[in-house]
Design a protein around this motif. Structure first.
Motif, PDB file in Angstrom:
ATOM      1  N   ARG A 172       0.823  -1.206   0.000  1.00  0.00           N
ATOM      2  CA  ARG A 172       0.000   0.000   0.000  1.00  0.00           C
ATOM      3  C   ARG A 172       0.857   1.257   0.000  1.00  0.00           C
ATOM      4  O   ARG A 172       0.399   2.330   0.384  1.00  0.00           O
ATOM      5  CB  ARG A 172      -0.949  -0.015   1.209  1.00  0.00           C
ATOM      6  CG  ARG A 172      -1.933  -1.165   1.164  1.00  0.00           C
ATOM      7  CD  ARG A 172      -2.865  -1.166   2.351  1.00  0.00           C
ATOM      8  NE  ARG A 172      -2.179  -1.389   3.612  1.00  0.00           N
ATOM      9  CZ  ARG A 172      -1.824  -2.587   4.064  1.00  0.00           C
ATOM     10  NH1 ARG A 172      -2.078  -3.665   3.348  1.00  0.00           N
ATOM     11  NH2 ARG A 172      -1.217  -2.706   5.226  1.00  0.00           N
ATOM     12  N   PRO A 184      -7.408   1.243  -3.703  1.00  0.00           N
ATOM     13  CA  PRO A 184      -7.119  -0.189  -3.655  1.00  0.00           C
ATOM     14  C   PRO A 184      -6.754  -0.784  -5.009  1.00  0.00           C
ATOM     15  O   PRO A 184      -6.006  -1.761  -5.076  1.00  0.00           O
ATOM     16  CB  PRO A 184      -8.425  -0.800  -3.122  1.00  0.00           C
ATOM     17  CG  PRO A 184      -9.075   0.314  -2.372  1.00  0.00           C
ATOM     18  CD  PRO A 184      -8.727   1.564  -3.139  1.00  0.00           C
ATOM     19  N   ASN A 185      -7.275  -0.201  -6.084  1.00  0.00           N
ATOM     20  CA  ASN A 185      -6.952  -0.734  -7.409  1.00  0.00           C
ATOM     21  C   ASN A 185      -5.490  -0.515  -7.778  1.00  0.00           C
ATOM     22  O   ASN A 185      -4.992  -1.131  -8.721  1.00  0.00           O
ATOM     23  CB  ASN A 185      -7.852  -0.085  -8.464  1.00  0.00           C
ATOM     24  CG  ASN A 185      -9.303  -0.500  -8.309  1.00  0.00           C
ATOM     25  OD1 ASN A 185      -9.595  -1.657  -8.036  1.00  0.00           O
ATOM     26  ND2 ASN A 185     -10.218   0.447  -8.462  1.00  0.00           N
ATOM     27  N   TYR A 187      -3.076  -1.047  -5.508  1.00  0.00           N
ATOM     28  CA  TYR A 187      -2.266  -1.908  -4.646  1.00  0.00           C
ATOM     29  C   TYR A 187      -1.462  -2.889  -5.502  1.00  0.00           C
ATOM     30  O   TYR A 187      -1.757  -3.104  -6.685  1.00  0.00           O
ATOM     31  CB  TYR A 187      -3.159  -2.725  -3.708  1.00  0.00           C
ATOM     32  CG  TYR A 187      -3.836  -1.949  -2.602  1.00  0.00           C
ATOM     33  CD1 TYR A 187      -3.514  -0.621  -2.320  1.00  0.00           C
ATOM     34  CD2 TYR A 187      -4.807  -2.556  -1.814  1.00  0.00           C
ATOM     35  CE1 TYR A 187      -4.143   0.064  -1.303  1.00  0.00           C
ATOM     36  CE2 TYR A 187      -5.443  -1.876  -0.786  1.00  0.00           C
ATOM     37  CZ  TYR A 187      -5.112  -0.563  -0.541  1.00  0.00           C
ATOM     38  OH  TYR A 187      -5.741   0.109   0.467  1.00  0.00           O
ATOM     39  N   TRP A 191      -6.305  -4.985  -6.197  1.00  0.00           N
ATOM     40  CA  TRP A 191      -7.420  -5.358  -5.326  1.00  0.00           C
ATOM     41  C   TRP A 191      -8.293  -6.451  -5.925  1.00  0.00           C
ATOM     42  O   TRP A 191      -8.732  -7.360  -5.233  1.00  0.00           O
ATOM     43  CB  TRP A 191      -8.235  -4.112  -5.001  1.00  0.00           C
ATOM     44  CG  TRP A 191      -9.316  -4.326  -3.988  1.00  0.00           C
ATOM     45  CD1 TRP A 191     -10.663  -4.253  -4.179  1.00  0.00           C
ATOM     46  CD2 TRP A 191      -9.141  -4.648  -2.603  1.00  0.00           C
ATOM     47  NE1 TRP A 191     -11.340  -4.507  -3.010  1.00  0.00           N
ATOM     48  CE2 TRP A 191     -10.426  -4.753  -2.022  1.00  0.00           C
ATOM     49  CE3 TRP A 191      -8.024  -4.847  -1.794  1.00  0.00           C
ATOM     50  CZ2 TRP A 191     -10.618  -5.054  -0.680  1.00  0.00           C
ATOM     51  CZ3 TRP A 191      -8.215  -5.161  -0.456  1.00  0.00           C
ATOM     52  CH2 TRP A 191      -9.502  -5.253   0.085  1.00  0.00           C
ATOM     53  N   ASP A 192      -8.574  -6.376  -7.211  1.00  0.00           N
ATOM     54  CA  ASP A 192      -9.425  -7.392  -7.840  1.00  0.00           C
ATOM     55  C   ASP A 192      -8.819  -8.780  -7.670  1.00  0.00           C
ATOM     56  O   ASP A 192      -9.538  -9.755  -7.412  1.00  0.00           O
ATOM     57  CB  ASP A 192      -9.620  -7.086  -9.328  1.00  0.00           C
ATOM     58  CG  ASP A 192     -10.537  -5.893  -9.556  1.00  0.00           C
ATOM     59  OD1 ASP A 192     -11.205  -5.481  -8.587  1.00  0.00           O
ATOM     60  OD2 ASP A 192     -10.572  -5.375 -10.688  1.00  0.00           O
ATOM     61  N   VAL A 194      -6.712  -9.672  -5.280  1.00  0.00           N
ATOM     62  CA  VAL A 194      -6.693  -9.998  -3.847  1.00  0.00           C
ATOM     63  C   VAL A 194      -8.040 -10.544  -3.394  1.00  0.00           C
ATOM     64  O   VAL A 194      -8.118 -11.604  -2.759  1.00  0.00           O
ATOM     65  CB  VAL A 194      -6.294  -8.754  -3.029  1.00  0.00           C
ATOM     66  CG1 VAL A 194      -6.476  -9.019  -1.536  1.00  0.00           C
ATOM     67  CG2 VAL A 194      -4.853  -8.363  -3.322  1.00  0.00           C
ATOM     68  N   VAL A 195      -9.123  -9.834  -3.696  1.00  0.00           N
ATOM     69  CA  VAL A 195     -10.438 -10.297  -3.234  1.00  0.00           C
ATOM     70  C   VAL A 195     -10.880 -11.549  -3.995  1.00  0.00           C
ATOM     71  O   VAL A 195     -11.689 -12.336  -3.492  1.00  0.00           O
ATOM     72  CB  VAL A 195     -11.497  -9.185  -3.348  1.00  0.00           C
ATOM     73  CG1 VAL A 195     -11.148  -8.023  -2.438  1.00  0.00           C
ATOM     74  CG2 VAL A 195     -11.648  -8.703  -4.785  1.00  0.00           C
ATOM     75  N   VAL A 208      -5.329  -5.534   5.540  1.00  0.00           N
ATOM     76  CA  VAL A 208      -5.697  -4.263   4.915  1.00  0.00           C
ATOM     77  C   VAL A 208      -5.423  -3.130   5.900  1.00  0.00           C
ATOM     78  O   VAL A 208      -5.191  -3.347   7.094  1.00  0.00           O
ATOM     79  CB  VAL A 208      -7.179  -4.246   4.475  1.00  0.00           C
ATOM     80  CG1 VAL A 208      -7.421  -5.237   3.357  1.00  0.00           C
ATOM     81  CG2 VAL A 208      -8.101  -4.550   5.650  1.00  0.00           C
ATOM     82  N   ILE A 212      -9.774   1.114   6.081  1.00  0.00           N
ATOM     83  CA  ILE A 212     -10.521   0.593   4.930  1.00  0.00           C
ATOM     84  C   ILE A 212     -12.005   0.941   5.024  1.00  0.00           C
ATOM     85  O   ILE A 212     -12.611   0.902   6.101  1.00  0.00           O
ATOM     86  CB  ILE A 212     -10.347  -0.943   4.812  1.00  0.00           C
ATOM     87  CG1 ILE A 212     -11.024  -1.462   3.532  1.00  0.00           C
ATOM     88  CG2 ILE A 212     -10.864  -1.649   6.049  1.00  0.00           C
ATOM     89  CD1 ILE A 212     -10.765  -2.931   3.251  1.00  0.00           C
ATOM     90  N   LEU A 216     -15.879  -1.736   0.986  1.00  0.00           N
ATOM     91  CA  LEU A 216     -14.949  -2.573   0.231  1.00  0.00           C
ATOM     92  C   LEU A 216     -14.871  -3.995   0.780  1.00  0.00           C
ATOM     93  O   LEU A 216     -14.259  -4.867   0.154  1.00  0.00           O
ATOM     94  CB  LEU A 216     -13.550  -1.952   0.237  1.00  0.00           C
ATOM     95  CG  LEU A 216     -13.372  -0.657  -0.558  1.00  0.00           C
ATOM     96  CD1 LEU A 216     -11.971  -0.106  -0.362  1.00  0.00           C
ATOM     97  CD2 LEU A 216     -13.642  -0.901  -2.040  1.00  0.00           C
TER      98      LEU A 216
END
Length: 413
Positions: A172, A184-185, A187, A191-192, A194-195, A208, A212, A216
């Motif tokens: 981050r 987050p996009n 990171y 992020w996509d 990661v989740v 995180v 946060i 999210l």
């Protein structure tokens, strides 16, 4: 620090340099450098050893005695998980049945080492060559090289089918500048990705930032906020089979103390190491609003960030005095690890003149200033009060029913 310097520090001569640096570190850096060079050490090796000695001194607060044998970078140390937090996470993963774990973006290895100490086989992935080499050196220094190995590469390319659990702490901060990343996009990994891990691995944990946005948090995940000795240090998303409750606040102590059996749903013995307590709930409940009363509770920041103030209010028989301010009020003091309790002696609309007169009357010369919902700057107010006297008090700057208010308080044991 570069790879050649790290290799030099891991030789017998380097080990001697590190030992010598540890003896002179902590004082004037120029004097320490001169002392090392006077022993005949090359300037580059002396400098690298001193840097490590200083970082190890700072790292004791995070890692305890283990810091003495670790290899560190400034950025890596700043971002590394505290030892007490990593140990609790490892215990929870182990209790959930995780036996093999991928640490994607393992950094210096703080979380991976804790998991390995818990008996979990860990595969670390780190993109930065120096950081990856340091993580491997830290595993060796801890005697855990058989349980924690490091691959240098892209975390998104790791085959997660090899493991039954994944831990990911996306970067981050921007490489080179150290500036925080708030999108987050942006990171690393993004992020996509990661989740999306939760859909591929049934035991997924994502570290995180504590700030946060609740929006999210993926559907079905448990969001946990963690404080250590009253300081909010991180948040984590427990996904898939690891999710037990929607929101959790976990309070840890660096020093070992008796465990507190906290109220709230979820959790078990493996979730409560010595010196920990937890509060859990939906994170969507709203506390009742009422007048300011005799006792004020200032909730731990993990409780506030987890949106569990209403759950805490219920256990204390307390209410809010303003729907947007996380101070709770009750008629009687109830012991709780989740909030600090103050006795309210005076409630008055904010007026510098009236407050100054009241403090002079009470002979208050020392004040602690707390605030929520107030634009006043505590240090400026302290100067403006022109305090004189031998008594101490706590001032709480807040709002009651929307009105700027100051509460004169004293701590409750």
């Amino acid at each position: 620090m570069d790879l050649d310097q790290l290799a030099a520090l891991r030789t017998p001569e380097g080990s001697a340099a590190l030992a010598a640096a540890a003896r002179v570190a902590g004082g004037d850096p120029l004097t320490a450098a001169a002392a090392l060079r006077s022993t005949g050490l090359p300037a580059g090796l002396a400098s690298a050893a001193l840097t490590q000695a200083e970082l190890r001194r700072r790292a004791v607060g995070k890692f305890g005695p283990a810091a003495a044998g670790m290899f560190l970078t400034r950025a890596g140390l700043e971002q590394a998980t505290r030892g007490v937090v990593a140990a609790r996470r490892a215990e929870r993963l182990r209790a959930a049945g995780v036996r093999t774990l991928a640490d994607l973006g393992c950094g210096l290895g703080a979380d991976a080492l804790a998991a390995a100490r818990a008996g979990i086989r860990v595969y670390g992935v780190e993109a930065d060559p120096l950081t990856a080499a340091m993580a491997a050196a830290n595993a060796e220094a801890a005697g855990l090289a058989e349980l924690f190995t490091v691959e240098r590469g892209d975390a998104t390319a790791f085959d997660v089918d090899r493991v039954d659990g994944v831990f990911c702490d996306p970067a981050r901060r921007r490489a080179g500048t150290g500036r925080r990343i708030f999108d987050p996009n942006a990171y690393s990994p993004p992020w996509d990705f990661v989740v999306g891990l939760a859909e591929r691995v049934p035991h997924t944990v994502v570290k995180v930032a504590p700030g946060i946005d609740h929006a999210l948090v993926p559907a079905g995940a448990e969001a946990e906020w963690v404080s250590v000795d009253g300081d909010l240090v991180e948040a984590a998303l427990w996904c898939g089979e690891l999710a037990q409750v929607p929101r959790r606040a976990t309070l840890l102590r660096d020093r070992q103390r008796p465990s507190v059996d906290a109220s709230g749903a979820g959790g078990g013995p493996a979730d409560r190491p010595a010196g920990s307590c937890q509060l859990a709930g939906s994170g969507a409940a709203e506390a009742t609003v009422g007048p300011a009363r005799r006792f004020l509770y200032d909730p731990d920041p993990a409780v506030v960030r987890a949106h569990l103030v209403a759950e805490l209010a219920e256990t204390l028989g307390a209410t809010l005095a303003d729907p947007s301010i996380a101070y709770l009020y009750a008629d009687a003091p109830t012991p709780t690890p989740f909030a600090r309790c103050l006795e309210v002696t005076d409630v008055l609309p904010f007026s510098l003149k009236r407050l100054r007169a009241l403090l002079r009357e009470r002979r208050v010369g020392r004040v602690e200033i707390l605030k929520r919902g107030s634009a006043l700057e505590p240090e400026k107010l302290r100067r403006d009060l022109r305090l004189a006297g031998d008594e101490a008090a706590s001032l709480v700057l807040t709002r009651v029913a929307g009105a700027p208010t100051v509460l004169l308080c004293r701590p409750v044991g």
